[in-house]
Design a protein around this motif. Structure first.
Motif, PDB file in Angstrom:
ATOM      1  N   THR A 289     -37.973  77.803 113.778  1.00  0.00           N
ATOM      2  CA  THR A 289     -37.898  76.317 113.873  1.00  0.00           C
ATOM      3  C   THR A 289     -39.244  75.951 114.775  1.00  0.00           C
ATOM      4  OG1 THR A 289     -36.570  77.030 115.561  1.00  0.00           O
ATOM      5  CG2 THR A 289     -35.418  76.053 113.641  1.00  0.00           C
ATOM      6  N   TYR A 290     -39.837  74.707 114.550  1.00  0.00           N
ATOM      7  CA  TYR A 290     -40.761  74.605 115.394  1.00  0.00           C
ATOM      8  C   TYR A 290     -40.762  73.039 115.530  1.00  0.00           C
ATOM      9  CZ  TYR A 290     -43.148  78.420 112.537  1.00  0.00           C
ATOM     10  OH  TYR A 290     -43.640  79.276 111.893  1.00  0.00           O
ATOM     11  N   ARG A 291     -41.475  72.722 116.755  1.00  0.00           N
ATOM     12  CA  ARG A 291     -41.650  71.242 116.992  1.00  0.00           C
ATOM     13  C   ARG A 291     -42.767  70.751 116.021  1.00  0.00           C
ATOM     14  NH1 ARG A 291     -43.417  69.183 122.465  1.00  0.00           N
ATOM     15  NH2 ARG A 291     -41.669  70.447 123.119  1.00  0.00           N
ATOM     16  N   THR A 292     -42.702  69.405 115.787  1.00  0.00           N
ATOM     17  CA  THR A 292     -43.513  68.742 114.461  1.00  0.00           C
ATOM     18  C   THR A 292     -44.911  69.297 114.500  1.00  0.00           C
ATOM     19  OG1 THR A 292     -43.534  66.873 115.272  1.00  0.00           O
ATOM     20  CG2 THR A 292     -41.548  67.208 113.734  1.00  0.00           C
ATOM     21  N   THR A 293     -45.596  68.943 115.799  1.00  0.00           N
ATOM     22  CA  THR A 293     -46.968  69.264 115.969  1.00  0.00           C
ATOM     23  C   THR A 293     -47.258  70.652 115.858  1.00  0.00           C
ATOM     24  OG1 THR A 293     -46.516  69.112 118.190  1.00  0.00           O
ATOM     25  CG2 THR A 293     -47.132  67.086 117.321  1.00  0.00           C
ATOM     26  N   ALA A 294     -46.381  71.651 115.749  1.00  0.00           N
ATOM     27  CA  ALA A 294     -46.714  73.022 115.625  1.00  0.00           C
ATOM     28  C   ALA A 294     -46.532  73.462 114.255  1.00  0.00           C
ATOM     29  CB  ALA A 294     -45.787  73.644 116.745  1.00  0.00           C
ATOM     30  N   VAL A 295     -46.135  72.545 113.312  1.00  0.00           N
ATOM     31  CA  VAL A 295     -46.082  73.070 111.758  1.00  0.00           C
ATOM     32  C   VAL A 295     -46.687  72.067 110.864  1.00  0.00           C
ATOM     33  CG1 VAL A 295     -43.713  72.303 111.708  1.00  0.00           C
ATOM     34  CG2 VAL A 295     -44.462  74.475 110.501  1.00  0.00           C
ATOM     35  N   LEU A 296     -46.576  70.837 111.303  1.00  0.00           N
ATOM     36  CA  LEU A 296     -46.969  69.708 110.376  1.00  0.00           C
ATOM     37  C   LEU A 296     -48.635  69.256 110.605  1.00  0.00           C
ATOM     38  CD1 LEU A 296     -43.738  67.448 110.122  1.00  0.00           C
ATOM     39  CD2 LEU A 296     -44.368  69.529 108.866  1.00  0.00           C
ATOM     40  N   PHE A 297     -49.121  68.939 109.592  1.00  0.00           N
ATOM     41  CA  PHE A 297     -50.517  68.637 109.644  1.00  0.00           C
ATOM     42  C   PHE A 297     -50.834  67.768 108.524  1.00  0.00           C
ATOM     43  CE2 PHE A 297     -55.093  69.143 108.789  1.00  0.00           C
ATOM     44  CZ  PHE A 297     -55.604  68.750 110.188  1.00  0.00           C
ATOM     45  N   ASP A 298     -51.449  66.617 108.696  1.00  0.00           N
ATOM     46  CA  ASP A 298     -51.695  65.654 107.744  1.00  0.00           C
ATOM     47  C   ASP A 298     -53.410  65.656 107.497  1.00  0.00           C
ATOM     48  OD1 ASP A 298     -52.552  63.254 106.252  1.00  0.00           O
ATOM     49  OD2 ASP A 298     -51.145  62.015 107.206  1.00  0.00           O
ATOM     50  N   GLU A 299     -53.794  66.181 106.352  1.00  0.00           N
ATOM     51  CA  GLU A 299     -55.095  66.421 105.992  1.00  0.00           C
ATOM     52  C   GLU A 299     -56.237  65.243 106.233  1.00  0.00           C
ATOM     53  OE1 GLU A 299     -56.858  68.972 105.492  1.00  0.00           O
ATOM     54  OE2 GLU A 299     -55.306  70.622 105.072  1.00  0.00           O
ATOM     55  N   LYS A 300     -55.510  63.997 105.930  1.00  0.00           N
ATOM     56  CA  LYS A 300     -56.143  62.783 106.288  1.00  0.00           C
ATOM     57  C   LYS A 300     -56.317  61.995 107.541  1.00  0.00           C
ATOM     58  CE  LYS A 300     -56.077  61.523 101.062  1.00  0.00           C
ATOM     59  NZ  LYS A 300     -55.454  60.326 100.211  1.00  0.00           N
ATOM     60  N   ASN A 301     -55.161  62.281 108.303  1.00  0.00           N
ATOM     61  CA  ASN A 301     -54.912  61.462 109.496  1.00  0.00           C
ATOM     62  C   ASN A 301     -54.688  62.333 110.828  1.00  0.00           C
ATOM     63  OD1 ASN A 301     -54.744  58.873 107.962  1.00  0.00           O
ATOM     64  ND2 ASN A 301     -52.918  59.640 107.166  1.00  0.00           N
ATOM     65  N   SER A 302     -54.616  63.655 110.634  1.00  0.00           N
ATOM     66  CA  SER A 302     -54.486  64.418 111.973  1.00  0.00           C
ATOM     67  C   SER A 302     -55.564  64.657 112.624  1.00  0.00           C
ATOM     68  CB  SER A 302     -53.479  65.764 111.449  1.00  0.00           C
ATOM     69  OG  SER A 302     -52.190  65.214 111.106  1.00  0.00           O
ATOM     70  N   ASP A 303     -55.521  64.748 113.727  1.00  0.00           N
ATOM     71  CA  ASP A 303     -57.007  65.268 114.583  1.00  0.00           C
ATOM     72  C   ASP A 303     -56.982  66.848 114.323  1.00  0.00           C
ATOM     73  OD1 ASP A 303     -58.608  66.270 116.657  1.00  0.00           O
ATOM     74  OD2 ASP A 303     -57.788  64.874 118.018  1.00  0.00           O
ATOM     75  N   GLN A 304     -58.152  67.168 114.081  1.00  0.00           N
ATOM     76  CA  GLN A 304     -58.640  68.459 113.352  1.00  0.00           C
ATOM     77  C   GLN A 304     -58.272  69.573 114.366  1.00  0.00           C
ATOM     78  OE1 GLN A 304     -59.552  69.037 110.102  1.00  0.00           O
ATOM     79  NE2 GLN A 304     -58.978  67.205 110.007  1.00  0.00           N
ATOM     80  N   LYS A 305     -58.131  69.298 115.690  1.00  0.00           N
ATOM     81  CA  LYS A 305     -57.759  70.120 116.569  1.00  0.00           C
ATOM     82  C   LYS A 305     -56.345  70.998 116.460  1.00  0.00           C
ATOM     83  CE  LYS A 305     -55.952  67.057 120.104  1.00  0.00           C
ATOM     84  NZ  LYS A 305     -55.961  66.700 121.601  1.00  0.00           N
ATOM     85  N   TYR A 306     -55.416  69.953 115.673  1.00  0.00           N
ATOM     86  CA  TYR A 306     -54.332  70.672 115.323  1.00  0.00           C
ATOM     87  C   TYR A 306     -54.063  71.575 114.382  1.00  0.00           C
ATOM     88  CZ  TYR A 306     -52.285  67.336 118.412  1.00  0.00           C
ATOM     89  OH  TYR A 306     -51.594  66.530 119.630  1.00  0.00           O
ATOM     90  N   ARG A 307     -55.170  71.847 113.533  1.00  0.00           N
ATOM     91  CA  ARG A 307     -55.328  72.904 112.681  1.00  0.00           C
ATOM     92  C   ARG A 307     -55.153  74.183 113.266  1.00  0.00           C
ATOM     93  NH1 ARG A 307     -57.554  72.129 107.498  1.00  0.00           N
ATOM     94  NH2 ARG A 307     -58.392  70.254 107.078  1.00  0.00           N
ATOM     95  N   ASN A 308     -55.865  74.326 114.320  1.00  0.00           N
ATOM     96  CA  ASN A 308     -55.669  75.779 115.101  1.00  0.00           C
ATOM     97  C   ASN A 308     -54.528  75.900 115.797  1.00  0.00           C
ATOM     98  OD1 ASN A 308     -56.112  77.310 117.557  1.00  0.00           O
ATOM     99  ND2 ASN A 308     -57.978  77.671 116.880  1.00  0.00           N
ATOM    100  N   ARG A 309     -53.773  74.883 116.295  1.00  0.00           N
ATOM    101  CA  ARG A 309     -52.363  75.073 116.759  1.00  0.00           C
ATOM    102  C   ARG A 309     -51.246  75.337 115.630  1.00  0.00           C
ATOM    103  NH1 ARG A 309     -48.752  70.656 119.678  1.00  0.00           N
ATOM    104  NH2 ARG A 309     -47.068  72.154 120.558  1.00  0.00           N
ATOM    105  N   VAL A 310     -51.467  74.756 114.458  1.00  0.00           N
ATOM    106  CA  VAL A 310     -50.488  75.164 113.505  1.00  0.00           C
ATOM    107  C   VAL A 310     -50.806  76.342 112.942  1.00  0.00           C
ATOM    108  CG1 VAL A 310     -49.583  74.387 111.080  1.00  0.00           C
ATOM    109  CG2 VAL A 310     -50.019  72.584 112.791  1.00  0.00           C
ATOM    110  N   ALA A 311     -51.817  76.809 112.910  1.00  0.00           N
ATOM    111  CA  ALA A 311     -52.360  78.099 112.190  1.00  0.00           C
ATOM    112  C   ALA A 311     -51.773  79.326 113.195  1.00  0.00           C
ATOM    113  CB  ALA A 311     -53.725  78.294 111.791  1.00  0.00           C
ATOM    114  N   TYR A 312     -52.035  79.044 114.168  1.00  0.00           N
ATOM    115  CA  TYR A 312     -51.755  80.069 115.302  1.00  0.00           C
ATOM    116  C   TYR A 312     -50.274  80.201 115.567  1.00  0.00           C
ATOM    117  CZ  TYR A 312     -50.441  82.109 119.893  1.00  0.00           C
ATOM    118  OH  TYR A 312     -49.788  83.093 120.562  1.00  0.00           O
TER     119      TYR A 312
END
Length: 873
Positions: A289-312
């Protein structure tokens, strides 16, 4: 029974649970009924059985051995969260005893046990007029007992069968795949049952249900002849934002199966986005289980810094499927075995998948520096810390267990060689699979793989508090190095400096001029001869977990020759200089001189350390208007060249790190007063909130909103607050909340405090608002006054889950540099029941005390340095 811990009696042990949940009310009073049948191994004759139960009502208890025996009394110990079942006759030792309990529980909103979000989850796109709650569990460390009566200790492993009665239009999930779904005898309901789990700890059990949908992929490796299904589940309407996590999840499972030499042990892997979550994620076996900002990423609208967070975070939690789930620490004192390793190997996995992200530079800049900060105060704790009972453990889910643990593992892996290290891990996992293990067991596996007595040189790093600073003295052609414990207060007592650490020296010298330096320092001090004075640096790539204190001229020389340093070396050099300025082992003026040499730096991670270190200095001296103004002007000059060079436009072909650097520098320059940046930010802000969403790049929302709130005041504040309330962006609410803390007036600061303490902001996010006010020198002191005035409400709202309250207090109170504030905090909490956050208050006190001493010592020298260079008059 071990004398150092309070645990359940050892007279009985569970081997299997059969759990049924039914009569679940999906509205007030939010209760449910359950039955659990526990197979017991009765070790000795008993008349009483004690197990864990918290906020449950056990209605009936019966034991079945040679004949059924109904409990004659059920008593509760609320303090220890235990229930004792007393029987009229004894039960003889046997491995075939069944204990049946019927009970009633409550679905809470505390993000602990069996819980629901405090507000509806995502609205259904299929039925626009309806909202659906989602329901989930969070059992680590000791909250399975909130959901069902159980033996809730990590080394009391058992297998589990789960069945749950839910509405027919809902989807249920658990650790294992669905076994059967059948219609309930009640209208509109169904009963979902799941396959039996492997033997595991209670804290790893999980279930969830809601209006879910999913995206799916499969492992490329075959397991028992099949490609395993990997799914990311969300509430309806969000599933496409799970694809980025999904892409990483199946690759990470295959990678870990290879490097651990044990195949992923379950038939499926589910990842679930949970709308309220006290932690970042939870490694429930087969249902993470994850909080949403740790597993969801919107390619068009999310800040790119969240890529790293989700992947890690995806990699970290999947590492636990082996390290923590398959092999579990024997007791909570060895939590680091789970978390330290999962942290390191999570970074390792992302480095393999994204070599262009410079992951180890990020590790040194984020993980190591954060661990250093906490471990440099007296109220730190060893990586392996005594835990008397499970109720104490939440406070050690901290940067020591995670980040210092990972840093020590990185240091050890660098010394042994990564391949040898992972071979040792594989030996450890294979030997203890489906069981529990200790730190010594890990050392044994690593020793077998390496042929070295690993425990002999690394054990102090786990069992002793703190870390050393290596002080360097130069003589022609040689250097002497001496280790001593590092404290930010700079006042180490002899009895606090009794440990002689094993320190990998990692000497880096001019090409072709390496000396015969020893690989490691194993004494308090030594002399290294044959040093080429033209260039040398200790602790190559910052793999050693220690600070290095160079003579002032050497520090200046290293800054001048920074092109010969790796990204990790640069970050470490700056981080060390800043920490040593605080402790008095170095000077702030030396740090500022070093930072000047990085004006032409083009690496995001190095700039992150430059700006973080400078922000820490500015924070300490923020109450001196002249020094504060001078440091602000210094910051502006430092970042202007690279900010203007990068500009505002994002190139689709540019690197991920370049995009992050642009956002960082624009924010820093704008908040430091760059007129051109401020004008452009305000223009983009106005266009965005006038309806032209394309006017503002999604990666610059944080920078632009923070600048606009600082400069424009209430109109910008109101616009961003409305954005928080109305946005459907997964990361947009978090960005808005952290931006709102840039308010400059007492009226807006009070309004924001009331806002994030209201029901408009989820409990999981309150600390984000408070942290932003604490980081703001204009509102920091007011925040503390507001907390004091509203303490009963703060305590009530956040205290249901001590993880949340502890985090809130840490981020709210650790930015001061005034001894009178330190005394005020101590006086305010004196006499209160501070259990659950007492360690936090100790850390806060140490931090403020150290900053106050630092400010008094360096304030005049900093002002003189700034004035001499025209930054302050």
């Amino acid at each position: 029974m071990p004398a150092d811990r309070d645990v359940l009696p050892t007279s009985v042990k569970p081997t299997h649970y059969d759990i049924s949940l039914y009569d679940i009310s999906l509205g007030a009073p939010w209760n449910y009924t359950g039955t659990v049948i526990i197979d017991l191994d009765v070790k000795e004759e008993v008349k009483d059985i004690t197990l864990n139960s918290h906020q449950l009502k056990i209605h009936h208890a019966q034991i079945q051995a040679s004949e059924p025996i109904k409990a004659s009394n059920i008593s509760y110990n609320e303090k220890s969260q235990q229930a004792t079942l007393s029987f009229p006759s004894s039960v003889a030792p046997s491995t075939k005893v069944k204990l049946t309990l019927t009970f009633e529980g409550t679905i809470n909103n505390l993000m602990a046990g069996f819980y629901k979000p405090a507000a509806p989850a995502s609205p259904s796109t299929a039925r626009d007029d309806e909202f659906h709650y989602m329901f989930s569990t969070q059992f680590e460390s000791s909250d399975a007992r909130r959901a069902f009566p159980c033996f809730d200790e990590p080394n009391l492993k058992a297998s589990f069968d789960v069945q749950i009665e839910i509405p027919e239009d809902q989807t249920a999930l658990s650790n294992q795949p669905e076994k059967e779904t059948k219609k309930s005898k009640k209208d509109g309901l169904k009963v979902v049952s799941f396959e039996t789990t492997p033997v595991m700890s209670t804290y790893l059990l999980a279930w969830a249900f809601g209006d879910f949908e999913y995206v799916e992929d499969f492992t490329r490796r075959k397991y028992n002849g099949k490609n395993l299904p990997v799914r990311v589940y969300t509430t309806r309407g969000l599933k496409e934002q799970g694809r980025f996590a999904l892409e990483h999840a199946h690759q990470v499972i295959d990678m870990f199966s290879d490097i651990f030499k044990i195949e992923y042990p379950l038939p499926k892997s589910d990842l679930l986005a949970v709308h309220e979550f006290s932690h970042g994620a939870m490694e429930n076996w087969g249902l993470v289980t994850y909080r949403t900002t740790a597993v969801l990423f919107d390619e068009k609208n999310s800040d790119q810094k969240y890529r790293n967070r989700v992947a890690y975070v995806v990699a970290h939690e999947l590492a636990h499927q082996w390290f923590g789930n398959l092999v579990t620490m024997d007791w909570w004192s060895e939590l680091w075995l789970n978390e330290g390793f999962a942290t390191w190997v999570g970074w390792y996995a992302i480095d393999k998948l994204h070599p262009d992200w410079d992951i180890w530079g990020q590790f040194v800049q984020e993980a190591m520096q954060t661990a250093f900060t906490l471990d440099s105060v007296r109220n730190s704790h060893p990586i392996e810390v005594p835990v008397k009972d499970a109720l104490e453990v939440d406070q050690i889910f901290d940067h020591i267990s995670y980040l210092k643990g990972a840093s020590v593992i990185r240091m050890l892996a660098a010394h042994l060689g990564t391949e040898t290290f992972l071979n040792g891990v594989a030996i450890y996992l294979k030997k203890h699979a489906y069981g529990n293990a200790t730190t010594k067991d890990l050392w044994a596996g690593l020793s077998e793989a390496s042929g070295q007595d690993v425990g002999a040189f690394i054990d102090d790093w786990i069992r002793q508090i703190g870390f050393p600073v290596l002080t360097v003295a130069e003589e022609p052609g040689q250097i002497s190095v001496k280790q001593s414990r590092f404290l930010t207060t700079g006042d180490v007592k002899p009895e606090e400096d009794s440990t002689t650490w094993w320190l990998p020296l990692g000497l880096k010298a001019a090409v072709g001029k390496e000396s015969n330096a020893p690989k490691a320092l194993t004494s308090k001090e030594t002399t290294i001869r044959g040093i080429d004075e033209s260039f040398y640096k200790l602790n190559r790539d910052q793999t050693g977990f220690y600070r290095t204190n160079y003579p002032p001229k050497r520090l200046e020389a290293l800054g001048s020759k920074k092109d010969q340093l790796s990204i990790q070396d640069k970050i470490g050099l700056i981080g060390d200089a800043q920490a040593l300025a605080v402790s008095g082992d170095g000077t702030t003026t030396g740090l500022l001189g070093l930072l000047e040499k990085f004006q032409d730096e083009d690496n995001y991670l190095v700039w992150s350390q430059v700006i973080t270190s400078l922000a820490s200095v500015r924070q300490v001296f923020s109450t001196n208007e002249k020094v504060s103004k001078g440091l602000k002007d210094f910051t502006l000059k430092l970042v202007t060249r690279e900010t203007e060079k990068l500009g505002w436009d994002f190139d689709p072909s540019e690197s991920y790190l370049t995009a992050q650097l642009r956002a960082l520098l624009i924010a820093t320059a704008g908040l430091a007063g760059h007129e051109g940046i401020i004008a452009t930010a305000n223009k983009q802000f106005d266009a965005y909130f006038s309806g032209d969403k394309a006017a503002l790049n999604q990666n610059l929302r944080s920078a632009v909103w923070r600048i606009a709130i600082t400069e424009k005041g209430k109109p910008a504040y109101d616009a961003v607050k409305d954005e928080f309330l109305t946005t459907t962006s997964v990361d947009g609410r978090e960005i808005a909340l952290t931006s709102l803390g840039r308010v400059q007036s007492p009226e807006l600061a009070e309004d924001f405090f009331k806002f994030f303490m209201s029901e408009h902001v989820a409990v999981q996010d309150v600390h984000s608002g408070s942290s932003s006010l604490a980081a703001n020198s204009k509102t920091r002191h007011q925040l503390w006054e507001l907390i004091k005035a509203d303490w009963p409400h703060v305590r009530e709202r956040l205290g249901g889950n001590m993880v949340v309250l502890d985090r809130f207090l840490r981020v709210s109170l650790n930015k001061f540099s005034d001894a009178t504030v330190q005394q005020d905090i101590e006086a305010f909490f004196e006499g209160k029941d501070n259990k659950g956050y007492d360690r936090c208050l100790g850390v806060v006190g140490d931090t403020i005390g150290g900053n106050a001493t630092y400010k008094a010592r360096d304030e005049a020298a900093v002002l003189e340095w700034l004035s001499a260079r025209g930054y302050s008059t």
